[in-house]
Scaffold this active site. Structure first.
Site, short mmCIF file in Angstrom:
data_model
loop_
_atom_site.label_atom_id
_atom_site.label_comp_id
_atom_site.label_asym_id
_atom_site.label_seq_id
_atom_site.Cartn_x
_atom_site.Cartn_y
_atom_site.Cartn_z
N ASP A 33 -5.53 -6.19 5.96
CA ASP A 33 -6.71 -5.48 5.46
C ASP A 33 -7.80 -6.50 5.12
O ASP A 33 -8.96 -6.36 5.54
CB ASP A 33 -6.30 -4.68 4.20
CG ASP A 33 -7.41 -3.80 3.68
OD1 ASP A 33 -8.34 -3.48 4.44
OD2 ASP A 33 -7.34 -3.41 2.49
N ASP A 53 -3.74 -17.85 2.54
CA ASP A 53 -4.92 -18.52 1.97
C ASP A 53 -5.48 -19.53 2.97
O ASP A 53 -6.69 -19.63 3.18
CB ASP A 53 -4.59 -19.17 0.61
CG ASP A 53 -3.29 -19.96 0.60
OD1 ASP A 53 -2.53 -19.92 1.60
OD2 ASP A 53 -3.02 -20.63 -0.42
N ASP A 98 -11.37 -7.76 7.61
CA ASP A 98 -12.78 -7.69 7.17
C ASP A 98 -13.45 -9.05 7.35
O ASP A 98 -14.59 -9.14 7.81
CB ASP A 98 -12.87 -7.30 5.68
CG ASP A 98 -13.01 -5.79 5.48
OD1 ASP A 98 -12.50 -5.04 6.33
OD2 ASP A 98 -13.62 -5.36 4.47
N TYR A 118 0.82 -1.21 0.00
CA TYR A 118 0.00 0.00 0.00
C TYR A 118 0.86 1.27 0.00
O TYR A 118 0.38 2.36 -0.30
CB TYR A 118 -0.96 0.03 1.20
CG TYR A 118 -2.09 -1.00 1.13
CD1 TYR A 118 -2.09 -1.98 0.16
CD2 TYR A 118 -3.13 -0.96 2.03
CE1 TYR A 118 -3.11 -2.93 0.10
CE2 TYR A 118 -4.16 -1.90 1.97
CZ TYR A 118 -4.14 -2.88 1.01
OH TYR A 118 -5.14 -3.81 0.95
N LYS A 128 2.89 -15.42 3.08
CA LYS A 128 2.79 -16.25 1.88
C LYS A 128 4.23 -16.64 1.51
O LYS A 128 4.72 -16.37 0.41
CB LYS A 128 2.08 -15.47 0.76
CG LYS A 128 1.74 -16.28 -0.47
CD LYS A 128 0.60 -17.26 -0.28
CE LYS A 128 0.45 -18.12 -1.53
NZ LYS A 128 -0.53 -19.21 -1.38
C1 IPM Z 1 -9.19 -0.13 5.99
C2 IPM Z 1 -9.60 0.39 4.65
C3 IPM Z 1 -8.46 1.22 4.09
C4 IPM Z 1 -7.25 0.32 3.99
C5 IPM Z 1 -8.73 1.87 2.75
C6 IPM Z 1 -9.98 2.72 2.78
C7 IPM Z 1 -7.55 2.67 2.24
O1 IPM Z 1 -9.96 -0.64 3.82
O2 IPM Z 1 -8.90 0.69 6.88
O3 IPM Z 1 -9.13 -1.34 6.15
O4 IPM Z 1 -7.12 -0.45 3.07
O5 IPM Z 1 -6.42 0.37 4.88
MG MG Z 2 -10.02 -2.53 4.79
#
Ligand code: IPM
Ligand code: MG
Length: 356
Positions: free
Chosen positions: A248, A224, A252, A143, A192
């Site tokens: 990231d 994975d 989620d 990133y 990985k």
């Molecule tokens: C998060 C979000 C951010 C990230 C995006 C919005 C840049 O997805 O905080 O997880 O990838 O870090």
């Molecule tokens: Mg995110």
């Protein structure tokens, strides 16, 4: 009496309404635990683009640096989706993490007792309980690496770079081992390493740092496999440490296992006192301004702020207990179930204040 200076980055979409509720709860907590809070506001994301032309104005960085802690709502929305990558609201978020040196992102995935049935995972797997702490590296990797476009064999191509240095891996590993020591002393490092050179260095470095923490049981997992294990048997995990991009994605996934993304908080830490606290969900522009957003993730982010930056652990515990209590009776629409009373964003904030 202790006084704290907090910078508020309300952001876009539902950001302002959820931050307002969190501020209300923080003020109430301050009253109860005998400290005071001064607030300052600054622009980040789409609102900053509209007002100044850039997603992260210099003034915002200065205000954040001058404060004890930062509380962020959420950034982004369809209005700014067509802007080029380096002018998008998300760039502001990555930028503030970089500018404040917030290399460690703590994303707890927990199920609040009363929300047990919200998890989409079968109860015999979840056992009515989940408490995973994902430690995501936040200022390095792909990133933040070099990227660009070029022509390859007369075709347009694009490239991004994943790179980690040993000190970057060492410092995030230490954060994770320290947390594991305070929890169940179990750490899973996710990489990985069967493919990526950066992951092989990651693994070697984590193994070396593990010698400083003989009490912590360390294991390694390919990303994975980890994605699969999180739904197959989430209770095997205590602390997970991983790179920016893997964290990231996995955070989620872990948030959904806990039931609602509207419930989960996060802390981004620099190693010093300054931290940035934010809900892990986004700006939800589709429901903004309707007083139906769930403010609990932001309120729980305030609890993390009290615990990790302001050394007010008892106040943090009180907020978490108040949230659990309110959930026994009341729900915002995103976590609504039969038998509960449906309330809006503002009312939810009031209820948490009352429970305090
Ligand atoms: C998060 C979000 C951010 C990230 C995006 C919005 C840049 O997805 O905080 O997880 O990838 O870090
Ligand atoms: Mg995110």
């Amino acid at each position: 009496m202790e006084n704290y200076k907090i910078t508020l980055l309300k952001g876009d979409g539902i950001g302002p309404e959820i931050v307002n509720q969190a501020v209300k709860v923080l003020d109430k907590t301050a009253e109860k635990f005998n400290f005071t809070v001064d607030y300052d506001e600054a622009l980040l994301g789409g609102c900053a683009i509209d007002a100044t032309g850039v997603p992260l104005p210099d003034e915002t960085v200065e205000k954040c640096k001058a404060s004890d802690s930062v509380l962020l709502g959420a950034v982004g929305g369809p209005k700014w989706d067509k802007l080029p990558g380096d002018q998008r609201p998300e760039k502001g978020l990555l930028g503030i993490r970089g500018a404040l040196g917030l290399f460690a992102n703590l994303r707890p995935s927990v199920i609040f007792g009363p929300l047990k049935s919200a998890s989409p995972i079968k109860d015999d797997i979840i056992g009515g309980n989940l408490d995973i702490m994902i430690v995501r590296e936040l200022t390095g990797g792909i990133y933040f690496g070099e990227r660009g476009r070029k022509t390859v064999d007369s075709n347009e191509a694009a490239w991004d770079t994943e790179m980690y240095s040993v000190p970057e891996i060492e410092r995030i590993a230490r954060v994770a081992f320290d947390l594991a020591m305070k929890r169940n002393k179990k750490l899973t490092s996710v990489d990985k390493a069967n493919v990526l050179e950066s992951s092989r260095l990651w693994r070697e470095t984590v193994i070396r740092i593990s010698k400083e923490y003989p009490e912590v049981e360390l294991n390694h997992m390919y990303v994975d496999n980890c994605a699969m294990q999180l739904v197959r048997n989430p209770r095997q995990f205590d602390v997970i440490v991983t790179s920016n991009i893997f964290g990231d994605i996995l955070s989620d996934e872990a948030s959904m296992i806990a039931g609602s993304i509207g419930m989960l908080a996060s802390a981004s830490l620099s190693g010093g006192k300054l931290g940035l606290y934010e809900p892990i969900h986004g700006s939800a522009p589709d429901i903004a301004g309707q007083d139906i957003a769930n403010p609990l993730a932001t309120i729980l982010s305030v609890a993390m702020m009290l615990r990790y930056s302001l050394n007010q652990g008892a106040a943090a515990d009180a907020i978490e207990a108040a949230v659990a209590k309110v959930l026994e009776k009341y729900r915002t629409p995103d976590i609504y179930e039969d038998g509960f009373e449906k309330v809006g964003c503002e009312k939810m904030g009031d209820l948490v204040c009352e429970a305090l």
